[in-house]
Scaffold this motif. Structure first.
Motif, PDB file in Angstrom:
ATOM      1  N   ALA A 119       0.864  -1.193   0.000  1.00 25.86           N
ATOM      2  CA  ALA A 119       0.000   0.000   0.000  1.00 25.86           C
ATOM      3  C   ALA A 119       0.891   1.230   0.000  1.00 25.86           C
ATOM      4  N   ASP A 120       0.351   2.350  -0.502  1.00 25.90           N
ATOM      5  CA  ASP A 120       1.120   3.582  -0.424  1.00 25.90           C
ATOM      6  C   ASP A 120       1.310   3.956   1.041  1.00 25.90           C
ATOM      7  N   ARG A 121       2.320   4.786   1.325  1.00 23.60           N
ATOM      8  CA  ARG A 121       2.734   5.012   2.701  1.00 23.60           C
ATOM      9  C   ARG A 121       1.610   5.510   3.616  1.00 23.60           C
ATOM     10  N   GLY A 122       0.815   6.470   3.139  1.00 24.35           N
ATOM     11  CA  GLY A 122      -0.259   6.989   3.981  1.00 24.35           C
ATOM     12  C   GLY A 122      -1.276   5.932   4.334  1.00 24.35           C
ATOM     13  N   ARG A 123      -1.702   5.158   3.342  1.00 23.59           N
ATOM     14  CA  ARG A 123      -2.695   4.115   3.601  1.00 23.59           C
ATOM     15  C   ARG A 123      -2.090   2.985   4.432  1.00 23.59           C
ATOM     16  N   LEU A 124      -0.811   2.716   4.216  1.00 19.68           N
ATOM     17  CA  LEU A 124      -0.136   1.659   4.960  1.00 19.68           C
ATOM     18  C   LEU A 124      -0.149   1.955   6.456  1.00 19.68           C
ATOM     19  N   GLU A 125       0.180   3.181   6.811  1.00 19.38           N
ATOM     20  CA  GLU A 125       0.212   3.552   8.220  1.00 19.38           C
ATOM     21  C   GLU A 125      -1.179   3.503   8.838  1.00 19.38           C
ATOM     22  N   LYS A 126      -2.193   3.896   8.084  1.00 14.47           N
ATOM     23  CA  LYS A 126      -3.565   3.821   8.598  1.00 14.47           C
ATOM     24  C   LYS A 126      -3.979   2.372   8.813  1.00 14.47           C
ATOM     25  N   MET A 127      -3.632   1.511   7.869  1.00 17.90           N
ATOM     26  CA  MET A 127      -3.964   0.094   8.005  1.00 17.90           C
ATOM     27  C   MET A 127      -3.341  -0.483   9.270  1.00 17.90           C
ATOM     28  N   PHE A 128      -2.100  -0.103   9.538  1.00 19.26           N
ATOM     29  CA  PHE A 128      -1.422  -0.637  10.716  1.00 19.26           C
ATOM     30  C   PHE A 128      -2.022  -0.079  11.999  1.00 19.26           C
ATOM     31  N   ARG A 129      -2.318   1.217  12.040  1.00 17.64           N
ATOM     32  CA  ARG A 129      -2.895   1.819  13.244  1.00 17.64           C
ATOM     33  C   ARG A 129      -4.244   1.211  13.599  1.00 17.64           C
ATOM     34  N   VAL A 212      -8.073 -17.697  28.751  1.00 16.54           N
ATOM     35  CA  VAL A 212      -9.261 -18.334  29.331  1.00 16.54           C
ATOM     36  C   VAL A 212      -9.880 -19.356  28.386  1.00 16.54           C
ATOM     37  N   GLN A 213      -9.443 -19.334  27.109  1.00 20.42           N
ATOM     38  CA  GLN A 213      -9.939 -20.323  26.159  1.00 20.42           C
ATOM     39  C   GLN A 213      -9.440 -21.696  26.564  1.00 20.42           C
ATOM     40  N   GLN A 214     -10.313 -22.700  26.472  1.00 23.15           N
ATOM     41  CA  GLN A 214      -9.988 -24.012  27.005  1.00 23.15           C
ATOM     42  C   GLN A 214      -9.317 -24.951  26.009  1.00 23.15           C
ATOM     43  N   ASP A 215      -9.641 -24.852  24.733  1.00 24.24           N
ATOM     44  CA  ASP A 215      -9.162 -25.820  23.752  1.00 24.24           C
ATOM     45  C   ASP A 215      -7.866 -25.327  23.117  1.00 24.24           C
ATOM     46  N   ALA A 216      -6.732 -25.771  23.689  1.00 27.05           N
ATOM     47  CA  ALA A 216      -5.428 -25.295  23.239  1.00 27.05           C
ATOM     48  C   ALA A 216      -5.129 -25.708  21.806  1.00 27.05           C
ATOM     49  N   ARG A 217      -5.771 -26.739  21.293  1.00 22.60           N
ATOM     50  CA  ARG A 217      -5.492 -27.197  19.930  1.00 22.60           C
ATOM     51  C   ARG A 217      -5.811 -26.121  18.902  1.00 22.60           C
ATOM     52  N   PHE A 218      -6.770 -25.270  19.216  1.00 23.64           N
ATOM     53  CA  PHE A 218      -7.210 -24.268  18.254  1.00 23.64           C
ATOM     54  C   PHE A 218      -6.668 -22.875  18.564  1.00 23.64           C
ATOM     55  N   ASP A 219      -5.805 -22.761  19.548  1.00 23.09           N
ATOM     56  CA  ASP A 219      -5.277 -21.453  19.923  1.00 23.09           C
ATOM     57  C   ASP A 219      -4.382 -20.918  18.811  1.00 23.09           C
ATOM     58  N   ARG A 220      -4.633 -19.682  18.381  1.00 20.33           N
ATOM     59  CA  ARG A 220      -3.882 -19.077  17.288  1.00 20.33           C
ATOM     60  C   ARG A 220      -3.465 -17.652  17.659  1.00 20.33           C
ATOM     61  N   CYS A 221      -2.453 -17.165  16.968  1.00 21.71           N
ATOM     62  CA  CYS A 221      -2.045 -15.768  17.074  1.00 21.71           C
ATOM     63  C   CYS A 221      -2.099 -15.124  15.702  1.00 21.71           C
ATOM     64  N   GLU A 222      -2.573 -13.879  15.657  1.00 20.08           N
ATOM     65  CA  GLU A 222      -2.585 -13.067  14.443  1.00 20.08           C
ATOM     66  C   GLU A 222      -1.586 -11.934  14.649  1.00 20.08           C
ATOM     67  N   HIS A 223      -0.548 -11.937  13.863  1.00 19.12           N
ATOM     68  CA  HIS A 223       0.643 -11.119  14.099  1.00 19.12           C
ATOM     69  C   HIS A 223       0.807 -10.139  12.934  1.00 19.12           C
ATOM     70  N   THR A 224       0.804  -8.839  13.229  1.00 16.84           N
ATOM     71  CA  THR A 224       0.880  -7.818  12.181  1.00 16.84           C
ATOM     72  C   THR A 224       2.105  -6.936  12.387  1.00 16.84           C
ATOM     73  N   LEU A 225       2.841  -6.710  11.314  1.00 14.92           N
ATOM     74  CA  LEU A 225       4.010  -5.842  11.352  1.00 14.92           C
ATOM     75  C   LEU A 225       4.144  -5.099  10.034  1.00 14.92           C
ATOM     76  N   LEU A 226       4.998  -4.088  10.033  1.00 16.93           N
ATOM     77  CA  LEU A 226       5.265  -3.299   8.832  1.00 16.93           C
ATOM     78  C   LEU A 226       6.662  -3.593   8.309  1.00 16.93           C
ATOM     79  N   MET A 227       6.778  -3.684   6.976  1.00 10.95           N
ATOM     80  CA  MET A 227       8.070  -3.628   6.304  1.00 10.95           C
ATOM     81  C   MET A 227       8.069  -2.298   5.556  1.00 10.95           C
ATOM     82  N   GLU A 228       8.423  -1.238   6.266  1.00 12.68           N
ATOM     83  CA  GLU A 228       8.270   0.107   5.720  1.00 12.68           C
ATOM     84  C   GLU A 228       9.154   0.342   4.501  1.00 12.68           C
ATOM     85  N   ASP A 229      10.305  -0.312   4.427  1.00 16.20           N
ATOM     86  CA  ASP A 229      11.189  -0.100   3.290  1.00 16.20           C
ATOM     87  C   ASP A 229      10.600  -0.654   2.000  1.00 16.20           C
TER      88      ASP A 229
END
Length: 275
Positions: A119-129, A212-229
């Motif tokens: 995304a262009d820089r302005g939209r990229l920063e908004k998406m991340f925020r 507090v979720q009980q079923d560890a088999r389905f536990d997931r993480c959603e991880h977001t970062l920027l590669m600004e360069d």
């Protein structure tokens, strides 16, 4: 469609299995709005169709040559402004074809995805925020902002922010929700883990299935970062057990992009990815 449903669909043998040798797909070129031109196969596809080992993908103006066994959709049907990868966790290797058939839900639980969007820089920063700032600034839901979450602990170099359920319930009661509504339950609200630059600005946002979720088999993480360069937003999804490896996963996300990138004036090559 949620992420697990997308993974199940993409990993089903009907889509992933590359059958015995047959006719290669016809190809044409496609140019996106940023001027990146790639070769793409022309549909329709057949189960016995032989596909090239690599697929050309565009990430905004950048051309990449991606090993087909790394792609979320091995047919390479990217949008032109990004692409997605699917790898085995924790090995970070392509999912072996032999494990795709017969299809097993265990593979879904082990699958991690890397989604790259330009995304262009302005939209990229908004998406991340938007990952940590509510869109409704006048009456924001308290679970959608760092400012109204409870700073809980620090682990793995990350600061945890937990939903303040007193504020959450008061907010939704005022909106007329019943006490038994799902949004009133703590297990419906992800735990957030935040990394910051030296200047205090947020550098990574990781949202995981709450403890507090009980079923560890389905536990997931959603991880977001920027590669600004590269003006790129990266979203990584993986089992929650990978949280302690978040730095390594970010480094691997960058390494794969750089390994597959076709730099200007060098032409298209057949480089393989790291690992």
């Amino acid at each position: 469609m949620n992420l697990l449903s997308r993974i199940i669909l993409a990993l089903s043998p009907a889509l992933l299995l590359i059958g015995p040798a047959g006719a290669h797909a016809s190809e044409t070129t496609q140019t996106n709005e940023y001027g990146c031109t790639r070769s793409v196969s022309i549909e329709p596809y057949s189960p016995d169709q032989e596909l090239p080992p690599n697929s050309q993908e565009c990430l905004g103006p950048y051309l990449l040559v991606v090993p087909r066994d790394h792609l979320f959709n091995p047919r390479g049907l990217g949008s032109g402004d990004g692409y997605s990868l699917a790898l085995d966790f924790p090995s970070l290797q392509p999912i072996p074809a032999a494990e795709r058939e017969p299809f097993s839900p265990e593979i879904v639980m082990r699958t991690m995805t890397f989604d790259y969007r330009y995304a262009d820089r302005g939209r990229l920063e908004k998406m991340f925020r938007r990952e940590y700032t509510p869109r409704d600034t006048e009456n924001p839901a308290p679970e959608q902002s760092l400012d109204t979450r409870i700073q809980h602990s620090t682990q793995h170099g990350l600061v945890a922010y937990i939903a303040d359920m007193d504020k959450v319930r008061a907010y939704y009661r005022a909106k007329g929700y019943e006490e038994r509504a799902r949004v009133m339950m703590p297990e419906r609200h992800q735990d957030w883990f935040i990394a910051r630059h030296a200047d205090g600005e947020v550098s990574s946002v990781i949202k995981c299935t709450p403890q507090v979720q009980q079923d560890a088999r389905f536990d997931r993480c959603e991880h977001t970062l920027l590669m600004e360069d590269r003006n790129t937003l990266v979203r990584i999804n993986y089992p929650s057990s990978g949280l302690s490896q978040w730095r390594e996963l970010e480094a691997h996300a960058r390494a794969m992009l750089m390994a597959f990138l076709v730099e200007p004036m060098t032409g298209v090559d057949d480089r393989a990815g790291p690992g």
